[in-house]
Design a protein around this motif. Structure first.
Motif, mmCIF file in Angstrom:
data_model
loop_
_atom_site.group_PDB
_atom_site.id
_atom_site.type_symbol
_atom_site.label_atom_id
_atom_site.label_comp_id
_atom_site.label_asym_id
_atom_site.label_seq_id
_atom_site.Cartn_x
_atom_site.Cartn_y
_atom_site.Cartn_z
ATOM 1 N N VAL A 112 0.833 -1.208 0.000
ATOM 2 C CA VAL A 112 0.000 0.000 0.000
ATOM 3 C C VAL A 112 0.865 1.255 0.000
ATOM 4 N N ILE A 113 1.928 1.265 0.793
ATOM 5 C CA ILE A 113 2.809 2.431 0.843
ATOM 6 C C ILE A 113 3.517 2.641 -0.487
ATOM 7 N N SER A 114 4.004 1.561 -1.097
ATOM 8 C CA SER A 114 4.707 1.716 -2.372
ATOM 9 C C SER A 114 3.745 2.094 -3.498
ATOM 10 N N ALA A 115 2.532 1.565 -3.484
ATOM 11 C CA ALA A 115 1.551 1.945 -4.498
ATOM 12 C C ALA A 115 1.174 3.416 -4.355
ATOM 13 N N TYR A 116 1.026 3.880 -3.132
ATOM 14 C CA TYR A 116 0.695 5.284 -2.911
ATOM 15 C C TYR A 116 1.852 6.205 -3.293
ATOM 16 N N SER A 117 3.075 5.783 -2.994
ATOM 17 C CA SER A 117 4.221 6.640 -3.298
ATOM 18 C C SER A 117 4.494 6.727 -4.798
ATOM 19 N N VAL A 118 4.188 5.683 -5.545
ATOM 20 C CA VAL A 118 4.431 5.708 -6.990
ATOM 21 C C VAL A 118 3.294 6.407 -7.731
ATOM 22 N N TYR A 119 2.050 6.052 -7.418
ATOM 23 C CA TYR A 119 0.903 6.571 -8.167
ATOM 24 C C TYR A 119 0.236 7.778 -7.502
ATOM 25 N N GLU A 120 0.656 8.136 -6.302
ATOM 26 C CA GLU A 120 0.124 9.254 -5.529
ATOM 27 C C GLU A 120 -1.363 9.118 -5.215
ATOM 28 N N LYS A 121 -1.874 7.908 -5.355
ATOM 29 C CA LYS A 121 -3.221 7.548 -4.925
ATOM 30 C C LYS A 121 -3.260 6.028 -4.828
ATOM 31 N N ILE A 122 -4.240 5.541 -4.110
ATOM 32 C CA ILE A 122 -4.361 4.102 -3.967
ATOM 33 C C ILE A 122 -5.405 3.634 -4.976
ATOM 34 N N SER A 123 -4.937 2.828 -5.926
ATOM 35 C CA SER A 123 -5.831 2.315 -6.955
ATOM 36 C C SER A 123 -5.608 0.809 -7.087
ATOM 37 N N LEU A 124 -6.525 0.180 -7.781
ATOM 38 C CA LEU A 124 -6.413 -1.268 -7.984
ATOM 39 C C LEU A 124 -5.207 -1.603 -8.843
ATOM 40 N N LEU A 125 -4.937 -0.804 -9.847
ATOM 41 C CA LEU A 125 -3.778 -1.042 -10.702
ATOM 42 C C LEU A 125 -2.476 -0.862 -9.926
ATOM 43 N N GLY A 126 -2.423 0.140 -9.075
ATOM 44 C CA GLY A 126 -1.237 0.340 -8.236
ATOM 45 C C GLY A 126 -1.021 -0.816 -7.279
ATOM 46 N N TYR A 127 -2.120 -1.304 -6.698
ATOM 47 C CA TYR A 127 -2.019 -2.461 -5.814
ATOM 48 C C TYR A 127 -1.522 -3.684 -6.566
ATOM 49 N N ILE A 128 -2.024 -3.914 -7.768
ATOM 50 C CA ILE A 128 -1.614 -5.077 -8.561
ATOM 51 C C ILE A 128 -0.130 -4.995 -8.886
ATOM 52 N N ASN A 129 0.325 -3.839 -9.337
ATOM 53 C CA ASN A 129 1.725 -3.685 -9.707
ATOM 54 C C ASN A 129 2.656 -3.848 -8.502
ATOM 55 N N ALA A 130 2.312 -3.209 -7.411
ATOM 56 C CA ALA A 130 3.169 -3.285 -6.224
ATOM 57 C C ALA A 130 3.157 -4.690 -5.626
ATOM 58 N N SER A 131 2.000 -5.332 -5.592
ATOM 59 C CA SER A 131 1.943 -6.677 -5.019
ATOM 60 C C SER A 131 2.663 -7.690 -5.898
ATOM 61 N N PHE A 132 2.716 -7.442 -7.204
ATOM 62 C CA PHE A 132 3.488 -8.318 -8.072
ATOM 63 C C PHE A 132 4.961 -8.279 -7.698
ATOM 64 N N PHE A 133 5.493 -7.096 -7.479
ATOM 65 C CA PHE A 133 6.900 -6.985 -7.131
ATOM 66 C C PHE A 133 7.195 -7.536 -5.740
ATOM 67 N N VAL A 134 6.346 -7.250 -4.772
ATOM 68 C CA VAL A 134 6.593 -7.722 -3.406
ATOM 69 C C VAL A 134 6.468 -9.242 -3.328
ATOM 70 N N SER A 135 5.407 -9.804 -3.904
ATOM 71 C CA SER A 135 5.246 -11.257 -3.849
ATOM 72 C C SER A 135 6.300 -11.956 -4.703
ATOM 73 N N GLY A 136 6.648 -11.368 -5.833
ATOM 74 C CA GLY A 136 7.711 -11.948 -6.656
ATOM 75 C C GLY A 136 9.039 -11.964 -5.933
ATOM 76 N N PHE A 137 9.339 -10.884 -5.209
ATOM 77 C CA PHE A 137 10.577 -10.829 -4.435
ATOM 78 C C PHE A 137 10.591 -11.886 -3.340
ATOM 79 N N LEU A 138 9.494 -11.997 -2.600
ATOM 80 C CA LEU A 138 9.432 -12.995 -1.524
ATOM 81 C C LEU A 138 9.550 -14.418 -2.066
ATOM 82 N N LEU A 139 8.856 -14.711 -3.155
ATOM 83 C CA LEU A 139 8.912 -16.053 -3.729
ATOM 84 C C LEU A 139 10.269 -16.345 -4.356
ATOM 85 N N PHE A 140 10.897 -15.343 -4.971
ATOM 86 C CA PHE A 140 12.211 -15.536 -5.573
ATOM 87 C C PHE A 140 13.270 -15.811 -4.513
#
Length: 114
Positions: A16-44
């Motif tokens: 949520v913090i990274s999606a807000y800092s990049v897109y300057e609002k909380i949106s579904l697309l921002g959540y999808i993009n940020a969660s892809f990177f966070v979950s990908g990092f954890l799984l990798f």
């Protein structure tokens, strides 16, 4: 179990913090993009820890140490521990934190395209 929930909630907070800092609002697309990177990092990172702990790289490391070592260092090379013996971290909590985040990302992606 409680530790896994805490790690999951922390990862959601990071998303949520990274999606807000990049897109300057909380949106579904921002959540999808940020969660892809966070979950990908954890799984990798969990996958790397799993592969090293299974002993997959032990033979490679031992043989490369023998090839690139000087003759006076052979005894020191033989006494070195294998990477699977050195790494004691368990990849389980990384997978348990990354998979729910990845599944939530997939659900959000389905909702985005509906």
């Amino acid at each position: 179990m409680k530790r896994n929930i805490i790690v999951f909630l922390i990862s959601q907070l990071v998303i949520v913090i990274s999606a807000y800092s990049v897109y300057e609002k909380i949106s579904l697309l921002g959540y999808i993009n940020a969660s892809f990177f966070v979950s990908g990092f954890l799984l990798f990172i969990g996958g790397i820890v799993f592969v090293v702990r299974t002993g997959f790289f032990d033979f490679f490391m031992k043989s490369s140490r023998k090839v690139f070592a000087r003759k006076d260092q052979r005894e020191a090379i033989e006494s070195m521990r294998a990477p699977s013996e050195v790494l004691s971290a368990s990849p389980t909590w990384l997978f348990l934190a990354g998979m729910p985040t990845f599944i939530l990302m997939l659900v959000a992606l389905v909702l985005y395209y509906l």
